[in-house]
Design a protein around this motif. Structure first.
Motif, PDB file in Angstrom:
ATOM      1  N   VAL A 134      -8.545  -6.924   7.285  1.00 27.88           N
ATOM      2  CA  VAL A 134      -7.583  -5.834   7.135  1.00 27.88           C
ATOM      3  C   VAL A 134      -7.091  -5.391   8.509  1.00 27.88           C
ATOM      4  CG1 VAL A 134      -8.625  -5.003   4.992  1.00 27.88           C
ATOM      5  CG2 VAL A 134      -9.398  -4.054   7.177  1.00 27.88           C
ATOM      6  N   TYR A 135      -5.920  -4.768   8.516  1.00 24.19           N
ATOM      7  CA  TYR A 135      -5.415  -4.097   9.710  1.00 24.19           C
ATOM      8  C   TYR A 135      -5.048  -2.667   9.335  1.00 24.19           C
ATOM      9  CZ  TYR A 135      -0.609  -4.653   7.958  1.00 24.19           C
ATOM     10  OH  TYR A 135       0.539  -4.580   7.206  1.00 24.19           O
ATOM     11  N   VAL A 136      -4.822  -1.840  10.333  1.00 24.17           N
ATOM     12  CA  VAL A 136      -4.476  -0.442  10.086  1.00 24.17           C
ATOM     13  C   VAL A 136      -2.966  -0.328   9.909  1.00 24.17           C
ATOM     14  CG1 VAL A 136      -4.519   1.910  10.986  1.00 24.17           C
ATOM     15  CG2 VAL A 136      -6.466   0.395  11.385  1.00 24.17           C
ATOM     16  N   THR A 160       6.424   4.743  -1.209  1.00 19.08           N
ATOM     17  CA  THR A 160       7.047   4.900   0.107  1.00 19.08           C
ATOM     18  C   THR A 160       6.789   3.688   0.985  1.00 19.08           C
ATOM     19  OG1 THR A 160       6.905   7.310   0.021  1.00 19.08           O
ATOM     20  CG2 THR A 160       7.090   6.311   2.197  1.00 19.08           C
ATOM     21  N   TRP A 161       5.549   3.213   1.023  1.00 19.24           N
ATOM     22  CA  TRP A 161       5.228   2.079   1.895  1.00 19.24           C
ATOM     23  C   TRP A 161       5.974   0.814   1.473  1.00 19.24           C
ATOM     24  CZ3 TRP A 161      -0.713   3.270   1.428  1.00 19.24           C
ATOM     25  CH2 TRP A 161      -0.980   4.444   2.136  1.00 19.24           C
ATOM     26  N   HIS A 162       6.231   0.671   0.184  1.00 17.07           N
ATOM     27  CA  HIS A 162       6.997  -0.462  -0.322  1.00 17.07           C
ATOM     28  C   HIS A 162       8.485  -0.279  -0.015  1.00 17.07           C
ATOM     29  CE1 HIS A 162       7.899  -3.808  -3.055  1.00 17.07           C
ATOM     30  NE2 HIS A 162       8.805  -3.041  -3.656  1.00 17.07           N
ATOM     31  N   ALA A 163       9.003   0.888  -0.378  1.00 19.14           N
ATOM     32  CA  ALA A 163      10.436   1.141  -0.223  1.00 19.14           C
ATOM     33  C   ALA A 163      10.857   1.201   1.236  1.00 19.14           C
ATOM     34  CB  ALA A 163      10.813   2.442  -0.936  1.00 19.14           C
ATOM     35  N   GLU A 164      10.055   1.880   2.082  1.00 16.54           N
ATOM     36  CA  GLU A 164      10.500   2.182   3.446  1.00 16.54           C
ATOM     37  C   GLU A 164       9.800   1.368   4.528  1.00 16.54           C
ATOM     38  OE1 GLU A 164      11.116   6.375   4.295  1.00 16.54           O
ATOM     39  OE2 GLU A 164      10.968   6.851   2.157  1.00 16.54           O
ATOM     40  N   ASP A 165       8.614   0.825   4.228  1.00 17.99           N
ATOM     41  CA  ASP A 165       7.885   0.017   5.220  1.00 17.99           C
ATOM     42  C   ASP A 165       7.873  -1.467   4.893  1.00 17.99           C
ATOM     43  OD1 ASP A 165       7.286   2.399   6.474  1.00 17.99           O
ATOM     44  OD2 ASP A 165       5.261   2.531   5.633  1.00 17.99           O
ATOM     45  N   GLY A 166       8.153  -1.832   3.634  1.00 19.64           N
ATOM     46  CA  GLY A 166       8.202  -3.238   3.273  1.00 19.64           C
ATOM     47  C   GLY A 166       6.872  -3.867   2.909  1.00 19.64           C
ATOM     48  N   VAL A 282       7.171  -6.738   5.284  1.00 14.99           N
ATOM     49  CA  VAL A 282       8.441  -7.447   5.477  1.00 14.99           C
ATOM     50  C   VAL A 282       9.505  -6.368   5.709  1.00 14.99           C
ATOM     51  CG1 VAL A 282       7.713  -9.456   4.162  1.00 14.99           C
ATOM     52  CG2 VAL A 282       8.798  -7.546   2.963  1.00 14.99           C
ATOM     53  N   GLU A 283      10.760  -6.696   5.519  1.00 12.27           N
ATOM     54  CA  GLU A 283      11.795  -5.675   5.651  1.00 12.27           C
ATOM     55  C   GLU A 283      11.695  -4.673   4.495  1.00 12.27           C
ATOM     56  OE1 GLU A 283      13.885  -5.158   8.261  1.00 12.27           O
ATOM     57  OE2 GLU A 283      12.525  -6.664   9.101  1.00 12.27           O
ATOM     58  N   PRO A 284      12.106  -3.429   4.705  1.00 13.28           N
ATOM     59  CA  PRO A 284      12.019  -2.432   3.625  1.00 13.28           C
ATOM     60  C   PRO A 284      12.743  -2.887   2.365  1.00 13.28           C
ATOM     61  CG  PRO A 284      12.594  -1.386   5.708  1.00 13.28           C
ATOM     62  CD  PRO A 284      12.654  -2.860   5.946  1.00 13.28           C
ATOM     63  N   PHE A 285      12.174  -2.568   1.212  1.00 14.38           N
ATOM     64  CA  PHE A 285      12.775  -2.964  -0.049  1.00 14.38           C
ATOM     65  C   PHE A 285      13.866  -1.992  -0.497  1.00 14.38           C
ATOM     66  CE2 PHE A 285       8.897  -5.380  -0.024  1.00 14.38           C
ATOM     67  CZ  PHE A 285       9.220  -6.558  -0.685  1.00 14.38           C
ATOM     68  N   SER A 286      13.776  -0.731  -0.073  1.00 13.08           N
ATOM     69  CA  SER A 286      14.734   0.266  -0.567  1.00 13.08           C
ATOM     70  C   SER A 286      15.053   1.311   0.490  1.00 13.08           C
ATOM     71  CB  SER A 286      14.172   0.961  -1.820  1.00 13.08           C
ATOM     72  OG  SER A 286      13.849   0.040  -2.822  1.00 13.08           O
ATOM     73  N   ALA A 287      15.283   0.851   1.697  1.00 14.18           N
ATOM     74  CA  ALA A 287      15.656   1.764   2.777  1.00 14.18           C
ATOM     75  C   ALA A 287      16.536   1.019   3.765  1.00 14.18           C
ATOM     76  CB  ALA A 287      14.410   2.307   3.490  1.00 14.18           C
ATOM     77  N   ILE A 295       4.213   5.010  12.146  1.00 14.71           N
ATOM     78  CA  ILE A 295       4.038   5.419  10.756  1.00 14.71           C
ATOM     79  C   ILE A 295       3.726   4.216   9.872  1.00 14.71           C
ATOM     80  CG2 ILE A 295       5.147   6.499   8.759  1.00 14.71           C
ATOM     81  CD1 ILE A 295       6.829   8.110  10.703  1.00 14.71           C
ATOM     82  N   GLY A 296       4.426   3.101  10.103  1.00 14.93           N
ATOM     83  CA  GLY A 296       4.196   1.871   9.340  1.00 14.93           C
ATOM     84  C   GLY A 296       4.047   0.709  10.302  1.00 14.93           C
ATOM     85  N   ALA A 297       2.818   0.282  10.538  1.00 15.40           N
ATOM     86  CA  ALA A 297       2.510  -0.667  11.616  1.00 15.40           C
ATOM     87  C   ALA A 297       3.197  -2.015  11.409  1.00 15.40           C
ATOM     88  CB  ALA A 297       1.014  -0.866  11.723  1.00 15.40           C
ATOM     89  N   ARG A 298       3.546  -2.635  12.527  1.00 19.48           N
ATOM     90  CA  ARG A 298       4.035  -4.008  12.553  1.00 19.48           C
ATOM     91  C   ARG A 298       3.111  -4.907  13.372  1.00 19.48           C
ATOM     92  NH1 ARG A 298       8.181  -5.227   8.774  1.00 19.48           N
ATOM     93  NH2 ARG A 298       8.619  -3.139   7.987  1.00 19.48           N
TER      94      ARG A 298
END
Length: 304
Positions: A134-136, A160-166, A282-287, A295-298
């Motif tokens: 796992v990663y943070v 949110t993590w799906h829509a805005e972080d991917g 990946v890329e955001p699904f809905s943003a 906020i959303g690590a890469r």
């Protein structure tokens, strides 16, 4: 609320959980809750793991001891008192009181919290639930001082993590570790047991830079009153209390929230989000744009 069973395509990734469209939609969960094989080693007993799979959460009466609580609470106080931390974009300030509400990416700005992330009592449970390294994805301290600290409205983090972080799949787990006593009266965590089995796709497009407002007061990604009432009628609501050092692990798709703290008694916690290395963003699904990396690590480097 509409039930939707189709999938959409976003870039090169299939969107199994569409959200932020014209209407609110309900989608059955398409992912496991516990990803490890039965009998996989780890600090969680098979009975507790089964309860987590059923309910979507697992309370731990004492994850860290009193001496450790003192260390982590002192570090929290140090961070929120530091003018440089307050001025940093990682810090979120209460609109009314102008006091710090949250500080993000604490495992990067504090070696004390970095050690907590690497603690086997913590990361070992995340690996066992998610069935992989796992990663943070996110870390933060949350501060709810007495006399008016605002709560967090009902939401699913995964939405949110799906829509805005991917984040493509529901392969993410959070832990909230109490650094002060969690009372029934000081704005504790509430979860709807079993709600993790249904994805609620919220209505309404995501504004650009939505995170700047949502981290203070949520709007986009908020379920309707009708949907929340139906969820509460079906699942009920569980309020978590416990001494400092207790913890609650919960699935990324749990419907949860917390109330305002109007008591004299503060409620503070450290909040860690672990994502599977096999579920990279990946890329955001809905943003229109990604949220900032604090906020959303890469950085998908496994915790060691």
């Amino acid at each position: 609320m509409t039930t939707m069973t189709t999938t959409a395509m976003t870039g090169s990734a299939t969107d199994l959980y569409p959200s932020r469209g014209d209407t609110e939609v309900s989608v059955p969960r398409r992912d496991p809750v516990v990803w490890s094989a039965p009998g996989a080693p780890g600090p969680i007993t098979s009975g507790d793991l089964a309860a987590y799979e059923r309910d979507g959460f697992l309370p731990v009466e004492q994850l860290i001891g009193p001496d450790e609580v003192s260390v982590y609470h002192a570090e929290l106080e140090r961070l929120i008192a530091d003018p440089a931390v307050r001025a940093d974009e990682r810090s979120i300030v209460e609109p009314k009181s102008q006091e710090i509400r949250s500080v993000f990416e604490v495992h990067r700005i504090s070696e004390v919290f970095a050690r907590l992330v690497r603690d086997e009592r913590v990361v070992g449970r995340a690996r066992q639930i998610l069935g992989s390294d796992v990663y943070v994805h996110q870390s933060r301290i949350n501060v709810k001082p007495g006399f008016g600290a605002s709560g967090f409205y009902w939401h699913s983090d995964f939405e949110t993590w799906h829509a805005e972080d991917g984040l493509p799949r529901m392969r993410t787990v959070s832990v909230s570790i109490a650094l002060t006593e969690n009372l029934a009266t000081n704005g504790g965590l509430m979860i709807m047991p079993g709600s993790h089995r249904t994805f609620l796709g919220c209505a309404g497009a995501t504004p650009e830079d939505n995170y700047k407002r949502s981290l203070q007061m949520q709007d986009a990604g908020t379920p309707s009153d009708e949907a929340l009432t139906a969820f509460a009628d079906l699942h009920g609501i569980r309020l978590f209390t416990g001494a400092a050092g207790s913890a609650t692990w919960f699935d990324c798709n749990c419907m949860h929230g917390s109330g305002d703290n109007i008591t004299p008694y503060p409620r503070s916690n450290v909040f860690l989000v672990f994502n599977s290395v096999e579920n990279e963003a990946v890329e955001p699904f809905s943003a229109p744009v990604r949220r900032p990396e604090f906020i959303g690590a890469r950085d998908f480097t496994p915790v060691r």
